[in-house]
Design a protein around this motif. Structure first.
Motif, PDB file in Angstrom:
ATOM      1  N   MET A  73      11.434  -0.948   4.244  1.00 41.55           N
ATOM      2  CA  MET A  73      12.120  -1.785   3.262  1.00 41.55           C
ATOM      3  C   MET A  73      13.132  -2.749   3.882  1.00 41.55           C
ATOM      4  SD  MET A  73      14.187  -0.656  -0.190  1.00 41.55           S
ATOM      5  CE  MET A  73      12.720  -0.015  -0.991  1.00 41.55           C
ATOM      6  N   PRO A  74      13.918  -2.335   4.882  1.00 44.35           N
ATOM      7  CA  PRO A  74      14.914  -3.269   5.449  1.00 44.35           C
ATOM      8  C   PRO A  74      14.319  -4.526   6.077  1.00 44.35           C
ATOM      9  CG  PRO A  74      15.459  -1.006   6.029  1.00 44.35           C
ATOM     10  CD  PRO A  74      14.079  -0.973   5.443  1.00 44.35           C
ATOM     11  N   VAL A  75      13.075  -4.445   6.579  1.00 45.13           N
ATOM     12  CA  VAL A  75      12.493  -5.618   7.243  1.00 45.13           C
ATOM     13  C   VAL A  75      11.625  -6.448   6.304  1.00 45.13           C
ATOM     14  CG1 VAL A  75      12.544  -4.536   9.506  1.00 45.13           C
ATOM     15  CG2 VAL A  75      10.493  -4.307   8.090  1.00 45.13           C
ATOM     16  N   GLN A  99       4.803  11.100   1.627  1.00 45.70           N
ATOM     17  CA  GLN A  99       4.837  10.481   2.958  1.00 45.70           C
ATOM     18  C   GLN A  99       4.735   8.956   2.868  1.00 45.70           C
ATOM     19  OE1 GLN A  99       2.977  12.978   2.019  1.00 45.70           O
ATOM     20  NE2 GLN A  99       3.335  14.726   3.401  1.00 45.70           N
ATOM     21  N   ALA A 100       3.951   8.476   1.899  1.00 46.23           N
ATOM     22  CA  ALA A 100       3.809   7.030   1.717  1.00 46.23           C
ATOM     23  C   ALA A 100       5.125   6.408   1.267  1.00 46.23           C
ATOM     24  CB  ALA A 100       2.707   6.733   0.704  1.00 46.23           C
ATOM     25  N   MET A 101       5.845   7.105   0.384  1.00 48.42           N
ATOM     26  CA  MET A 101       7.135   6.587  -0.060  1.00 48.42           C
ATOM     27  C   MET A 101       8.147   6.587   1.073  1.00 48.42           C
ATOM     28  SD  MET A 101       7.009   5.336  -3.002  1.00 48.42           S
ATOM     29  CE  MET A 101       8.764   4.983  -3.135  1.00 48.42           C
ATOM     30  N   ALA A 121       0.830  -1.205   0.000  1.00 53.35           N
ATOM     31  CA  ALA A 121       0.000   0.000   0.000  1.00 53.35           C
ATOM     32  C   ALA A 121       0.864   1.255   0.000  1.00 53.35           C
ATOM     33  CB  ALA A 121      -0.924  -0.006   1.214  1.00 53.35           C
ATOM     34  N   PHE A 122       1.903   1.250   0.804  1.00 56.28           N
ATOM     35  CA  PHE A 122       2.802   2.412   0.828  1.00 56.28           C
ATOM     36  C   PHE A 122       3.441   2.636  -0.538  1.00 56.28           C
ATOM     37  CE2 PHE A 122       3.522   1.315   5.548  1.00 56.28           C
ATOM     38  CZ  PHE A 122       2.459   2.119   5.924  1.00 56.28           C
ATOM     39  N   TYR A 123       3.841   1.528  -1.191  1.00 59.88           N
ATOM     40  CA  TYR A 123       4.485   1.654  -2.504  1.00 59.88           C
ATOM     41  C   TYR A 123       3.514   2.197  -3.546  1.00 59.88           C
ATOM     42  CZ  TYR A 123       6.570   0.455  -6.960  1.00 59.88           C
ATOM     43  OH  TYR A 123       7.052   0.531  -8.241  1.00 59.88           O
ATOM     44  N   LEU A 177      -7.701  -3.815  -4.714  1.00 55.92           N
ATOM     45  CA  LEU A 177      -8.408  -2.994  -3.730  1.00 55.92           C
ATOM     46  C   LEU A 177      -7.602  -1.747  -3.374  1.00 55.92           C
ATOM     47  CD1 LEU A 177      -9.896  -5.685  -1.302  1.00 55.92           C
ATOM     48  CD2 LEU A 177     -11.116  -4.296  -2.995  1.00 55.92           C
ATOM     49  N   ILE A 178      -6.293  -1.915  -3.216  1.00 58.64           N
ATOM     50  CA  ILE A 178      -5.446  -0.764  -2.902  1.00 58.64           C
ATOM     51  C   ILE A 178      -5.422   0.217  -4.072  1.00 58.64           C
ATOM     52  CG2 ILE A 178      -3.090  -0.009  -2.405  1.00 58.64           C
ATOM     53  CD1 ILE A 178      -2.697  -2.680  -0.923  1.00 58.64           C
TER      54      ILE A 178
END
Length: 261
Positions: A51-53, A42-44, A30-32, A245-246
């Motif tokens: 990203m690291p996890v 802000q989403a990016m 969703a953030f991507y 949906l996203i």
């Protein structure tokens, strides 16, 4: 493990861990989508923050799939159905969606493609895998994971101590994309090559083989977080529907915002 009536008890811990991974995946995607395709800064920022996890939760999902395959008797059927769904997703994201204005969303070898191939390979070689020593199998998986981790960067080995550079000519086309070998022009919105992650899957398979023989700890049968358990049991359908949906929700929000500009 079976109860007194002979029915197999469900290992809720596996469902809940799979569900946790799915939950994290939904927010990550969703953030991507909101950030990259709709330009929300802000989403990016959140996408890059998490990203690291992402590989950790993806690894959990793949590992649990390996365990589940070692407990299933219908892997060939499951793998074939999943491969059909994965190919359908490629058709939709690479052909249909660009025609209606959604670009950079193509999925050529995503998590569903990866898992379907792993499941089919397990179905074909399950007797060999189950006959192998799980402990030795886990060690081999760890070694081969490290050995193949650099394939996307053009080499095999263990760092500078033992490095085998692969021919540059392999990286001029995308024929070997499923193996982790691709040209600089290759792009896939979701990409999980077989190497090195197939060894996470196999590590899960060996763990499942061992646990099936020795028995899973009783604590793993206890249901603790029903919400994550629900997500885990319905992981496939959730993965299929969550992206549309996203996209739809983000597109609708964008339209509403534009009305008030």
């Amino acid at each position: 493990m079976e109860n007194a009536s002979g029915a197999k008890k469900r290992i809720h811990f596996l469902d809940e861990m799979r569900g946790l991974a799915v939950f994290c995946m939904i927010f990550y995607h969703a953030f991507y989508i909101i950030g990259e395709l709709f330009g929300i800064e802000q989403a990016m920022d959140l996408f890059y923050f998490f990203m690291p996890v992402q590989p950790f939760f993806a690894g959990i999902f793949i590992f649990i799939c390996g365990i589940s395959c070692s407990l299933s008797k219908s892997n060939l059927k499951r793998g074939a159905i999943l491969l059909g769904i994965a190919l359908g997703m490629t058709l939709v994201t690479a052909v249909v969606m660009p025609k209606i204005g959604f670009v950079d969303c193509e999925i050529y070898f995503g998590i569903l493609h990866f898992l379907s191939v792993c499941i089919l390979l397990f179905a074909l070689f399950s007797k060999l895998i189950k006959a192998f020593s799980p402990a030795v199998g886990l060690v081999i998986c760890a070694v081969l994971y490290i050995f193949t981790a650099g394939i996307g960067s053009g080499y095999l080995g263990f760092g500078e101590a033992l490095r085998i550079d692969l021919p540059a000519s392999l990286y001029t086309s995308n024929i070997l994309v499923p193996l982790g070998i691709y040209s600089p022009a290759f792009y896939s919105a979701d990409y999980f090559p077989l190497f090195p992650d197939i060894f996470i899957f196999l590590a899960g398979a060996f763990t499942g083989v061992y646990s099936a023989k020795k028995g899973f700890p009783e604590k793993l049968y206890i249901q603790r977080v029903p919400f994550f358990g629900f997500l885990g049991k319905n992981a496939l359908i959730i993965y299929i529907v969550h992206m549309p949906l996203i996209y739809g929700a983000a597109y609708g929000i964008e339209l509403i915002i534009n009305l008030f500009k």
